[in-house]
Design a protein around this motif. Structure first.
Motif, PDB file in Angstrom:
ATOM      1  N   ARG A  72     -82.339  47.856  -5.319  1.00  0.00           N
ATOM      2  CA  ARG A  72     -82.803  48.582  -4.127  1.00  0.00           C
ATOM      3  C   ARG A  72     -84.109  48.010  -3.605  1.00  0.00           C
ATOM      4  N   GLU A  73     -85.003  47.672  -4.526  1.00  0.00           N
ATOM      5  CA  GLU A  73     -86.302  47.100  -4.146  1.00  0.00           C
ATOM      6  C   GLU A  73     -86.112  45.771  -3.420  1.00  0.00           C
ATOM      7  N   ALA A  74     -85.234  44.921  -3.924  1.00  0.00           N
ATOM      8  CA  ALA A  74     -84.986  43.620  -3.300  1.00  0.00           C
ATOM      9  C   ALA A  74     -84.382  43.793  -1.909  1.00  0.00           C
ATOM     10  N   LEU A  75     -83.463  44.735  -1.768  1.00  0.00           N
ATOM     11  CA  LEU A  75     -82.875  44.998  -0.455  1.00  0.00           C
ATOM     12  C   LEU A  75     -83.942  45.478   0.519  1.00  0.00           C
ATOM     13  N   SER A  76     -84.748  46.425   0.062  1.00  0.00           N
ATOM     14  CA  SER A  76     -85.800  46.988   0.910  1.00  0.00           C
ATOM     15  C   SER A  76     -86.830  45.930   1.300  1.00  0.00           C
ATOM     16  N   ARG A  77     -87.270  45.161   0.322  1.00  0.00           N
ATOM     17  CA  ARG A  77     -88.287  44.133   0.551  1.00  0.00           C
ATOM     18  C   ARG A  77     -87.825  43.102   1.582  1.00  0.00           C
ATOM     19  N   ASN A  78     -86.535  42.840   1.617  1.00  0.00           N
ATOM     20  CA  ASN A  78     -86.004  41.831   2.521  1.00  0.00           C
ATOM     21  C   ASN A  78     -85.364  42.416   3.777  1.00  0.00           C
ATOM     22  N   GLY A  79     -85.455  43.742   3.920  1.00  0.00           N
ATOM     23  CA  GLY A  79     -84.916  44.382   5.112  1.00  0.00           C
ATOM     24  C   GLY A  79     -83.414  44.266   5.245  1.00  0.00           C
ATOM     25  N   ILE A  80     -82.718  44.306   4.117  1.00  0.00           N
ATOM     26  CA  ILE A  80     -81.260  44.164   4.125  1.00  0.00           C
ATOM     27  C   ILE A  80     -80.619  45.523   3.871  1.00  0.00           C
ATOM     28  N   ASP A  81     -79.674  45.857   4.715  1.00  0.00           N
ATOM     29  CA  ASP A  81     -78.899  47.085   4.540  1.00  0.00           C
ATOM     30  C   ASP A  81     -77.816  46.800   3.504  1.00  0.00           C
ATOM     31  N   GLY A  82     -77.789  47.580   2.440  1.00  0.00           N
ATOM     32  CA  GLY A  82     -76.827  47.369   1.363  1.00  0.00           C
ATOM     33  C   GLY A  82     -75.381  47.374   1.828  1.00  0.00           C
ATOM     34  N   SER A  83     -75.088  48.102   2.894  1.00  0.00           N
ATOM     35  CA  SER A  83     -73.702  48.184   3.354  1.00  0.00           C
ATOM     36  C   SER A  83     -73.201  46.874   3.955  1.00  0.00           C
ATOM     37  N   SER A  84     -74.100  45.911   4.151  1.00  0.00           N
ATOM     38  CA  SER A  84     -73.673  44.619   4.696  1.00  0.00           C
ATOM     39  C   SER A  84     -73.329  43.622   3.589  1.00  0.00           C
ATOM     40  N   LEU A  85     -73.411  44.057   2.326  1.00  0.00           N
ATOM     41  CA  LEU A  85     -73.142  43.174   1.198  1.00  0.00           C
ATOM     42  C   LEU A  85     -71.983  43.669   0.355  1.00  0.00           C
ATOM     43  N   VAL A  86     -71.260  42.715  -0.227  1.00  0.00           N
ATOM     44  CA  VAL A  86     -70.193  43.026  -1.177  1.00  0.00           C
ATOM     45  C   VAL A  86     -70.517  42.291  -2.467  1.00  0.00           C
ATOM     46  N   LEU A  87     -70.580  43.023  -3.566  1.00  0.00           N
ATOM     47  CA  LEU A  87     -70.826  42.436  -4.877  1.00  0.00           C
ATOM     48  C   LEU A  87     -69.473  42.209  -5.547  1.00  0.00           C
ATOM     49  N   GLU A  88     -69.235  40.987  -5.980  1.00  0.00           N
ATOM     50  CA  GLU A  88     -67.977  40.672  -6.651  1.00  0.00           C
ATOM     51  C   GLU A  88     -68.180  40.709  -8.162  1.00  0.00           C
ATOM     52  N   ILE A  89     -67.271  41.408  -8.838  1.00  0.00           N
ATOM     53  CA  ILE A  89     -67.287  41.479 -10.303  1.00  0.00           C
ATOM     54  C   ILE A  89     -65.930  40.979 -10.770  1.00  0.00           C
ATOM     55  N   THR A  90     -65.931  40.134 -11.783  1.00  0.00           N
ATOM     56  CA  THR A  90     -64.649  39.625 -12.264  1.00  0.00           C
ATOM     57  C   THR A  90     -63.856  40.742 -12.924  1.00  0.00           C
ATOM     58  N   GLU A  91     -62.569  40.608 -12.833  1.00  0.00           N
ATOM     59  CA  GLU A  91     -61.668  41.576 -13.457  1.00  0.00           C
ATOM     60  C   GLU A  91     -61.983  41.706 -14.949  1.00  0.00           C
ATOM     61  N   HIS A  92     -62.264  40.596 -15.580  1.00  0.00           N
ATOM     62  CA  HIS A  92     -62.539  40.581 -17.018  1.00  0.00           C
ATOM     63  C   HIS A  92     -63.699  41.503 -17.387  1.00  0.00           C
ATOM     64  N   SER A  93     -64.734  41.535 -16.554  1.00  0.00           N
ATOM     65  CA  SER A  93     -65.902  42.346 -16.885  1.00  0.00           C
ATOM     66  C   SER A  93     -65.590  43.839 -16.863  1.00  0.00           C
ATOM     67  N   LEU A  94     -64.564  44.248 -16.133  1.00  0.00           N
ATOM     68  CA  LEU A  94     -64.210  45.664 -16.083  1.00  0.00           C
ATOM     69  C   LEU A  94     -63.361  46.108 -17.262  1.00  0.00           C
ATOM     70  N   LEU A  95     -62.797  45.150 -17.973  1.00  0.00           N
ATOM     71  CA  LEU A  95     -61.927  45.499 -19.089  1.00  0.00           C
ATOM     72  C   LEU A  95     -62.693  46.097 -20.261  1.00  0.00           C
ATOM     73  N   HIS A  96     -63.995  45.921 -20.268  1.00  0.00           N
ATOM     74  CA  HIS A  96     -64.825  46.488 -21.325  1.00  0.00           C
ATOM     75  C   HIS A  96     -65.398  47.801 -20.797  1.00  0.00           C
ATOM     76  N   ASP A  97     -64.733  48.879 -21.114  1.00  0.00           N
ATOM     77  CA  ASP A  97     -65.126  50.195 -20.588  1.00  0.00           C
ATOM     78  C   ASP A  97     -66.369  50.681 -21.336  1.00  0.00           C
ATOM     79  N   GLU A  98     -67.510  50.107 -20.949  1.00  0.00           N
ATOM     80  CA  GLU A  98     -68.765  50.433 -21.610  1.00  0.00           C
ATOM     81  C   GLU A  98     -69.670  51.209 -20.664  1.00  0.00           C
TER      82      GLU A  98
END
Length: 136
Positions: A2-28
């Motif tokens: 949030r701090e990085a978005l705010s500092r750079n004046g970026i609206d979070g809704s304009s970004l998509v974070l990609e996570i690999t399928e593999h990383s979701l398989l570990h329900d941690e």
């Protein structure tokens, strides 16, 4: 984040974070916490390389994700004469839409692939058919 978005004046809704399928398989717990934080910052989350690992459809419901990126291997296999890949892609798109997800096909290299994916209901596509990578 949030701090990085705010500092750079970026609206979070304009970004998509990609996570690999593999990383979701570990329900941690830390994965749930990280996804929650990303969602609270207004970003969308895409499950990248879907279909390359042990695809567990249950996590599409368990995690607050917004998009699914269909792996290039499925798109390349659309040329197979037996039609199995096309049936699989159609099913994945249907399941993703049932979960309210936007689907992007990766690795589209030919017009016929783009047209077939569009006919199957795929929301977006990316690949060399549309353009080659360029320097940032």
């Amino acid at each position: 984040m949030r701090e990085a978005l705010s500092r750079n004046g970026i609206d979070g809704s304009s970004l998509v974070l990609e996570i690999t399928e593999h990383s979701l398989l570990h329900d941690e717990p830390q994965i749930h916490e990280a996804i929650t934080a990303v969602n609270e910052a207004g970003l969308e989350i895409a499950v990248d390389d879907f279909g390359t690992g042990y695809s567990a459809l249950a996590y599409l419901r368990l995690f607050a994700v917004h998009r699914l990126k269909l792996d290039i291997s499925f798109v390349a296999a659309l040329a197979d004469a037996d039609g199995v890949a096309a049936s699989t892609v159609r099913a994945i798109i249907s399941v993703a839409h049932a979960h309210g997800l936007v689907v992007t096909a990766e690795g589209v290299e030919h017009r016929w692939q783009a047209e077939l994916l569009r006919a199957m209901g795929c929301d977006h596509a990316q690949g060399y058919w549309f353009g080659h990578p360029v320097p940032a």
